[in-house]
Scaffold this active site. Structure first.
Site, PDB file in Angstrom:
ATOM      1  N   LYS A 189     -13.583  28.773   4.682  1.00  0.00           N
ATOM      2  CA  LYS A 189     -14.529  28.050   5.525  1.00  0.00           C
ATOM      3  C   LYS A 189     -13.797  26.835   6.080  1.00  0.00           C
ATOM      4  O   LYS A 189     -13.642  25.820   5.413  1.00  0.00           O
ATOM      5  CB  LYS A 189     -15.748  27.620   4.719  1.00  0.00           C
ATOM      6  CG  LYS A 189     -17.056  27.538   5.544  1.00  0.00           C
ATOM      7  CD  LYS A 189     -17.034  26.522   6.675  1.00  0.00           C
ATOM      8  CE  LYS A 189     -17.176  25.119   6.146  1.00  0.00           C
ATOM      9  NZ  LYS A 189     -17.198  24.103   7.278  1.00  0.00           N
ATOM     10  N   GLU A 264      -9.001  18.388  -4.064  1.00  0.00           N
ATOM     11  CA  GLU A 264      -8.030  17.394  -3.576  1.00  0.00           C
ATOM     12  C   GLU A 264      -8.797  16.500  -2.627  1.00  0.00           C
ATOM     13  O   GLU A 264      -9.228  16.925  -1.564  1.00  0.00           O
ATOM     14  CB  GLU A 264      -6.848  18.080  -2.882  1.00  0.00           C
ATOM     15  CG  GLU A 264      -5.668  17.144  -2.676  1.00  0.00           C
ATOM     16  CD  GLU A 264      -5.606  16.541  -1.294  1.00  0.00           C
ATOM     17  OE1 GLU A 264      -6.020  15.357  -1.152  1.00  0.00           O
ATOM     18  OE2 GLU A 264      -5.161  17.221  -0.367  1.00  0.00           O
ATOM     19  N   GLU A 392     -11.623   4.438   1.594  1.00  0.00           N
ATOM     20  CA  GLU A 392     -10.747   5.176   2.509  1.00  0.00           C
ATOM     21  C   GLU A 392     -11.289   5.111   3.938  1.00  0.00           C
ATOM     22  O   GLU A 392     -12.431   5.493   4.199  1.00  0.00           O
ATOM     23  CB  GLU A 392     -10.626   6.628   2.067  1.00  0.00           C
ATOM     24  CG  GLU A 392      -9.648   7.435   2.897  1.00  0.00           C
ATOM     25  CD  GLU A 392      -9.506   8.862   2.393  1.00  0.00           C
ATOM     26  OE1 GLU A 392      -8.372   9.340   2.268  1.00  0.00           O
ATOM     27  OE2 GLU A 392     -10.547   9.494   2.112  1.00  0.00           O
TER      28      GLU A 392
END
Length: 495
Positions: A189, A264, A392
């Site tokens: 996906k 990750e 982030e």
């Protein structure tokens, strides 16, 4: 020609799903827009639970045959896929540049060759993966001694792989290659902001001889297609690269079916620059963090510089970073292209403007550039507990802080919820060893950046991820390890 067949700079892409070796349309679609100029690239099939279930069923049906395929034959097919990718590097590069805005020259010279290398590496690693036998000499009882243990890696089954938009095909094949090498089947996906090279790759892999159903591609949104895939009871592995909030949602779905999941996730990595470092090298490393418009999870976005050299470092950095050329990623002269999507641009600017309002100072940048670009930015006068230091941004935005000694440098470096990577610039080998031993990170680079060997483990600590990929670590995840214990007794002589 399908209504979902697109032409991107002369390259034809079928944007329907790829399920069981056939193109499958959806009732609904979504629009794919190029970050280069905002042009519509085309309509993409929008997957739902219906297409997700069909893809899992196709992967499940293809699994027994692919799992039973001898290792050497699986490796041969994966090398054929690599050959086919190498023949289409130009097409793949053109499509991905139009789709996600990364530099065309980077795709041609590095990213797409790495796609082919992913398949070659894991095909070769499969053939060297041992089935180690050992004899039990110690046991809870004497009766257990002398037995033979045979360890094997058995394919797990259908694997769902969900990949991000910043390096779409490279990161997808980083997962696809070991999963297929291990004997599993795959449902990919891709991210809805950069879906096209996944569709193009499906055709390339099929033409190279990958059997129908071994690789399936479901396009669509994470909450629809992705959610249906990760919660499907017939899925045996889930691997995801993306954000922490999405990983938590996937982890909950995986837990409901007791499915192993690998994540990750994000990073807020530091670059520690000590006074004994080669300053020109350190500046080069810092400027390199603007690569791919800052849309790199591993980027060392927190620059930590020893106080005694901070002024000179900032001067040299400013001079070099200000010379970067921003613009059209198809132009060989461009150093930084656009950010992926208007929403991402808004997010980046929001981080910067809130930091400036809180007292940060923009040494360079601090504002939007032309089109969908954000100006390379360096912020100073930032507090350690501020949002801009802790969260982030995923754009071309760096912060600069100073430290007095090693202890403070390590304390600042480790003081976030992330732990994906770190970079250290120093001329002292003993210091490098001391500091790297204390850093919380899955990967630490010393006087270098972004050097990746697929033999090495890769992944993050803390909120940067769960699990490791690369070499045998990938096979450990994509397989069910089995130990067969054989007694030396009880055999009949058939001679």
């Amino acid at each position: 020609m399908s209504e979902h067949t697109l032409t991107v700079a002369g390259v034809t892409v079928d944007a329907r799903h790829w399920i069981g070796g056939e193109r499958v349309a959806s009732t609904d679609t979504f629009v794919d827009v190029s970050p280069i100029d905002g042009s519509v690239l085309g309509e993409i099939a929008r997957g739902t639970a219906t297409e997700a279930s069909a893809a899992v069923a196709a992967a499940r049906a293809a699994f027994p045959g692919w799992a039973a395929t001898p290792r050497a034959e699986r490796a041969r097919i994966l090398h054929a896929v690599a050959d086919a990718v190498e023949k289409r590097i130009e097409d793949l590069s053109i499509v991905e540049t139009h789709d996600n805005g990364a530099l065309l020259r980077s795709h041609r010279r590095g990213v797409m060759p790495r796609v082919a290398h992913n398949f070659r590496f894991f095909a070769d690693w499969l053939l060297r993966l041992g089935h180690d036998d050992f004899t039990t000499y110690t046991s809870g009882s004497a009766a257990g001694r002398g037995h033979t243990n045979h360890v094997s890696w058995d394919p797990a089954g259908p694997c769902v792989l969900i990949t991000p938009w910043n390096a779409p095909l490279m990161l997808a094949t980083w997962k696809i290659a070991p999963a297929l090498a291990a004997g599993n089947t795959v449902i990919l996906k891709p991210a809805e902001w950069s879906p096209l090279t996944a569709s193009l790759f499906a055709d390339i892999a099929a033409e190279a001889g990958l059997p129908a159903g071994v690789l399936n591609v479901v396009q669509g949104y994470g909450g629809e297609a992705g959610g249906a895939l990760v919660s499907h009871p017939d899925v045996r592995r889930i691997s995801f690269t993306g954000s922490v909030p999405t990983a938590k949602t996937i982890a909950a779905a995986a837990a409901a079916n007791l499915v192993p999941a690998s994540f990750e996730l994000g990073g807020k990595s530091p670059l520690l620059v000590f006074a004994d470092a080669d300053l020109d090298l350190a500046v080069d490393l810092a400027v390199e963090q603007y690569d791919n418009a800052g849309q790199v999870c591993l980027a060392a976005t927190r620059i930590l510089v020893e106080e005694t050299i901070a002024q000179e470092f900032t001067r040299r950095f400013t001079e070099k970073a200000s010379a970067l050329r921003q613009g059209d990623p198809r132009d060989e002269a461009t150093d930084i292209g656009p950010n992926i999507h208007p929403r991402q641009l808004e997010k980046i600017d929001g981080f910067v403007q809130r930091a400036l309002a809180a007292g940060a100072r923009a040494v360079i940048g601090g504002h939007r550039g032309e089109g969908q670009c954000y100006a390379p930015t360096l912020l100073t006068d930032v507090a350690q507990d501020s949002e801009i230091v802790q969260e982030e941004v995923f754009g071309p935005v760096l912060t600069l802080q100073t430290f007095a000694d090693e202890d403070e440098a390590v304390r600042l470096a480790n003081d976030t919820r992330f732990g994906l990577a770190a970079t250290v610039a120093t001329g002292d080998r003993e210091r490098a060893e001391r500091v790297t031993d204390r850093l919380v990170a899955g990967t630490v680079w010393v006087n270098c950046f972004f050097v990746r060997d697929l033999q090495a483990p890769f992944g993050g600590s803390r909120h940067s991820g769960v699990g490791r990929e690369g070499g045998t670590w990938s096979f450990d995840f994509y397989c069910d390890l089995k130990n067969t214990v054989t007694s030396p007794k009880g055999w009949r002589d058939h001679g």
